[in-house]
Design a protein around this motif. Sequence first.
Motif, PDB file in Angstrom:
ATOM      1  N   ARG A 255       0.832  -1.209   0.000  1.00  0.00           N
ATOM      2  CA  ARG A 255       0.000   0.000   0.000  1.00  0.00           C
ATOM      3  C   ARG A 255       0.858   1.247   0.000  1.00  0.00           C
ATOM      4  NH1 ARG A 255      -0.832   0.124   4.670  1.00  0.00           N
ATOM      5  NH2 ARG A 255      -2.352   1.820   4.756  1.00  0.00           N
TER       6      ARG A 255
ATOM      7  N   PHE B 159      -3.517   6.513   5.350  1.00  0.00           N
ATOM      8  CA  PHE B 159      -4.093   5.620   4.351  1.00  0.00           C
ATOM      9  C   PHE B 159      -3.219   5.668   3.118  1.00  0.00           C
ATOM     10  CE2 PHE B 159      -6.381   9.678   4.247  1.00  0.00           C
ATOM     11  CZ  PHE B 159      -6.160  10.103   2.961  1.00  0.00           C
TER      12      PHE B 159
ATOM     13  N   ASP C 145      -6.503   1.624  -0.538  1.00  0.00           N
ATOM     14  CA  ASP C 145      -7.254   1.409   0.701  1.00  0.00           C
ATOM     15  C   ASP C 145      -8.717   1.812   0.516  1.00  0.00           C
ATOM     16  OD1 ASP C 145      -4.925   0.606   1.802  1.00  0.00           O
ATOM     17  OD2 ASP C 145      -4.712   2.263   3.214  1.00  0.00           O
TER      18      ASP C 145
ATOM     19  N   THR D 194     -12.540   3.882  -2.552  1.00  0.00           N
ATOM     20  CA  THR D 194     -11.161   3.409  -2.689  1.00  0.00           C
ATOM     21  C   THR D 194     -10.252   4.577  -3.046  1.00  0.00           C
ATOM     22  OG1 THR D 194     -11.980   1.275  -3.478  1.00  0.00           O
ATOM     23  CG2 THR D 194      -9.660   1.769  -3.867  1.00  0.00           C
TER      24      THR D 194
ATOM     25  N   ASN E 193     -10.215   3.764   8.158  1.00  0.00           N
ATOM     26  CA  ASN E 193      -9.536   2.936   7.171  1.00  0.00           C
ATOM     27  C   ASN E 193      -9.955   1.478   7.379  1.00  0.00           C
ATOM     28  OD1 ASN E 193      -7.745   1.591   5.466  1.00  0.00           O
ATOM     29  ND2 ASN E 193      -6.123   3.060   5.820  1.00  0.00           N
TER      30      ASN E 193
ATOM     31  N   SER F  17      -8.967  -1.021   5.523  1.00  0.00           N
ATOM     32  CA  SER F  17      -8.025  -1.929   4.856  1.00  0.00           C
ATOM     33  C   SER F  17      -6.817  -2.290   5.703  1.00  0.00           C
ATOM     34  CB  SER F  17      -7.542  -1.297   3.536  1.00  0.00           C
ATOM     35  OG  SER F  17      -8.627  -1.074   2.671  1.00  0.00           O
TER      36      SER F  17
END
Length: 299
Positions: free
Chosen positions: A66, A136, A140, A150, A181, A183
């Motif tokens: 990420r 983030f 994510d 997203t 967040n 993710s």
Amino acid sequence: MDAINRQITDLWTYITGPELWTIIFSVFIKVVIIILLAVTIVKVTRTLVEKLFSNRSRGPIRISQRRENTLKKLIKNVIAYIVYFMAIVMILGVFNFEIGPLLAGAGVVGLAIGFGAQNLVRDIISGFFIIFEDQFSVGDYVAVSGIEGTVEEIGLRTTKVLSWTGEMHIIPNGNVTQVTNYSLHNGLAVVDINIPYESNVDDAEKVINKVAASLPEKYEFIVGIPEIIGVQNLEVSHFTLRVIADTLPGFQWAGERNIKKEMQDKLYKSGIEIPAPRLVMYSKEEKEKFIQENRERGL
């Protein structure tokens, strides 16, 4: 009149003469070369950035995928801004603009604008801390400023969030005051299953546990076997069993939908029907008989 005619003649001679067209051709060639060099440098640096991060993956320093995607996009954009700005300055120099006074004036004007452009400064500072603190990253799924979606791109001034219905939201980083967040950690799918009172709790739990044991194999985003945590509610026509299941980050909603589908299908095939509201009707004679019976029983 002769002087005017002479000037017109001299102008026409200059326009049609080789000297002017030589200068125009020279300037055109220089501008094209500068543009080609800028585009080439941007492409080469983007390739180098890709190679740098691919080589880093084999080195001792590790960062998440990420964060890697976020930093790659940011570095590419910053390099493009710098190269194209320098190209514009060089093109102005080709046209004999005085670059020094222009840059000095731009500095003074920029300083004056800076005092009034507090929002711009706030956006840039907020963007820096979003990236530095890894709040983030690109890819994510987040909820930010009342928007869910997203993250497509994180810049120093704005963040682009793509909602699941296709809208692209561009949010100034200064407006990012709270972030959710989805993710970073595993999600939790929470499913409430309504069972009619005519059905036995133990029988319903046996069916649910049997279905739950098969779900991790069918759906890779369901982590572990879903678990029954007990009776959640007692309603007029049914009671509610709550089932929870760990899922991969961002897949809790998909987990809920698929658990409901699998449970409903198996419960129905096992004879446990979906509960429905019930309406009991009495005739006048039955009502009076019912009241008399209750009186006799002392109710």
